[in-house]
Design an enzyme around this catalytic site. Structure first.
Site, short mmCIF file in Angstrom:
data_model
loop_
_atom_site.label_atom_id
_atom_site.label_comp_id
_atom_site.label_asym_id
_atom_site.label_seq_id
_atom_site.Cartn_x
_atom_site.Cartn_y
_atom_site.Cartn_z
N TYR A 16 36.72 35.13 31.68
CA TYR A 16 36.21 35.71 32.93
C TYR A 16 35.86 34.62 33.94
CZ TYR A 16 33.62 38.79 36.09
OH TYR A 16 33.18 39.48 37.21
N SER A 61 32.75 36.31 42.36
CA SER A 61 31.62 36.55 41.45
C SER A 61 30.73 35.32 41.44
CB SER A 61 32.15 36.76 40.03
OG SER A 61 31.11 36.76 39.08
#
Ligand code: NAD
Length: 268
Positions: A158, A145
Site C-alpha cells: 500500500y 494518502s
C-alpha cells in the site's frame, strides 16, 4: 449564491462509498451540472443515483479495465456535453502487512492486484480523460494518502502504491501542462469501509468495520487527535477542481491528515 463548481462536469471513481461518495455529494452541492460515478459496487451506485437523479450518471465497472474509463468519459460527454474534472479515487488496502508475511507467490498476486487498482486505474483514467480535459482546460484530482509520504501509513504494498501515486501526479502534471492541472488530496486515517485484496482473501475485510475501535486507533496517531470522516476531505477536491481558486496549482498534494508530518519526534 453560486457554488464553487457551477455548471462543471466530473468523473469520480470509487464513488459508491467513503471518500468518493463524499466528493460526489459535495460536487453536486457546489453546483456541478453532472457527475459520472464509477464503481464496481452496483448497489452502492444505485443508492447514489437515487439521491442525485438527473445530475448523476453511473458506470458499473472495474477501474483495472480500460473499458470502464472509456465508458465514463463517453457518459460525461453524452449526458452533460463536457468534462472539467476527473477524480481518481478507487483503491484497496493491505492492512499493514509486512513483507516477511508474504510468500513469493502471494507477493506477486497481491502486488499485481493492488497496483492494478491503486496505480494502473489512475493512469487509465488519465489516458481516457486527457482529450476531454484538454478541451476544457480541466483537471485531474487523485486520492493520494498520508502513505504517499509516511512509511507507517500501511503495509509495503500500500505504501509503495501511494508513493507511486505521487509520481503519477508529479509526472502527469509536467506532461499535461499547460492544458490540464494534476493534483492530489492525501487523507490520513479516515472512517470508511476501505477493503483489502481478493488475492490475500481480504476483499471482505474492511478498515472501519468497528467504527469505535478504528476511531480509537486512528486519533492518537496525529497531533489534531482526529479520526477523520470522508466529508473532512471533500472540500479539498472542490478546491483543486476549481479553476477560479486553484488556477496556479499543479503537481501538488494537499495533505488532510491531522498533521501527521508535524508530530513531535522527541519529548521536550
Ligand atoms: P471505500 O472502500 O469506502 O471506497 C473505495 C471505493 O472504491 C469502494 O466503493 C469500492 O467499491 C471502490 N473500488 C475498489 N476497487 C475497485 C475497482 N477495482 N474498481 C472499481 N471500484 C473499486 O474506501 P475509502 O477509504 O473511501 O477509499 C478511497 C480512497 O481513499 C482510496 O484510494 C484509499 O486508498 C484512499 N485513502 C483512504 C484512507 C482511509 O483511511 N480510509 C486514507 C488515505 C487514503
Amino acid at each position: 449564491m453560486t457554488g464553487w463548481l457551477t455548471d462543471q462536469v466530473a468523473i469520480v471513481t470509487g464513488a459508491s462509498a467513503g471518500i468518493g461518495r463524499a466528493v460526489v455529494d459535495r460536487y453536486i452541492a457546489e453546483g456541478a451540472r453532472g457527475v459520472v460515478a464509477v464503481d464496481r459496487d452496483a448497489a452502492g451506485l444505485e443508492a447514489l443515483s437515487a439521491a442525485h437523479g438527473d445530475r448523476l450518471r453511473v458506470v458499473v465497472g472495474d477501474v483495472r479495465e480500460w473499458a470502464t474509463h472509456e465508458a465514463a468519459v463517453t457518459a460525461a460527454r453524452t449526458a452533460y456535453g463536457r468534462l472539467d474534472a476527473a477524480v481518481g479515487n478507487a483503491g484497496v488496502f493491505d492492512f499493514h502487512r509486512p513483507l516477511a508475511k508474504y510468500t513469493p507467490e502471494s507477493l506477486v498476486s497481491a502486488m499485481d492486484e493492488l497496483f492494478a487498482i491503486n496505480v494502473r486505474g489512475y493512469l487509465l483514467l488519465a489516458l481516457a480523460a486527457r482529450e476531454a480535459l484538454a478541451e476544457s482546460r480541466g483537471s485531474l484530482v487523485y486520492t493520494a494518502s498520508v502513505a504517499s509520504q509516511e512509511a507507517g501509513g500501511g503495509g509495503v504494498l500500500y505504501v509503495s502504491s501511494k508513493h507511486a501515486v505521487l509520481g503519477v501526479i508529479r509526472r502527469l502534471a509536467m506532461e499535461f501542462a499547460p492544458d490540464i492541472r494534476v493534483n492530489g488530496v492525501g487523507p490520513g486515517g479516515t472512517l470508511t469501509q476501505l477493503r483489502g485484496t481478493e488475492s490475500l482473501g481480504q476483499a471482505q475485510r474492511s478498515l472501519g468495520a468497528d467504527r469505535e475501535a478504528s476511531a480509537a486507533r486512528i486519533a492518537p496517531t496525529n497531533p489534531l487527535r482526529l479520526a477523520q470522516e470522508p466529508e473532512d476531505h471533500a472540500g479539498l477536491y472542490v478546491l483543486l477542481a476549481s479553476r477560479r481558486d486553484s488556477r496556479a496549482m499543479t503537481g501538488q498534494v494537499l495533505y488532510s491528515d491531522g498533521g501527521v508530518g508535524v508530530r513531535p519526534i522527541a519529548a521536550f
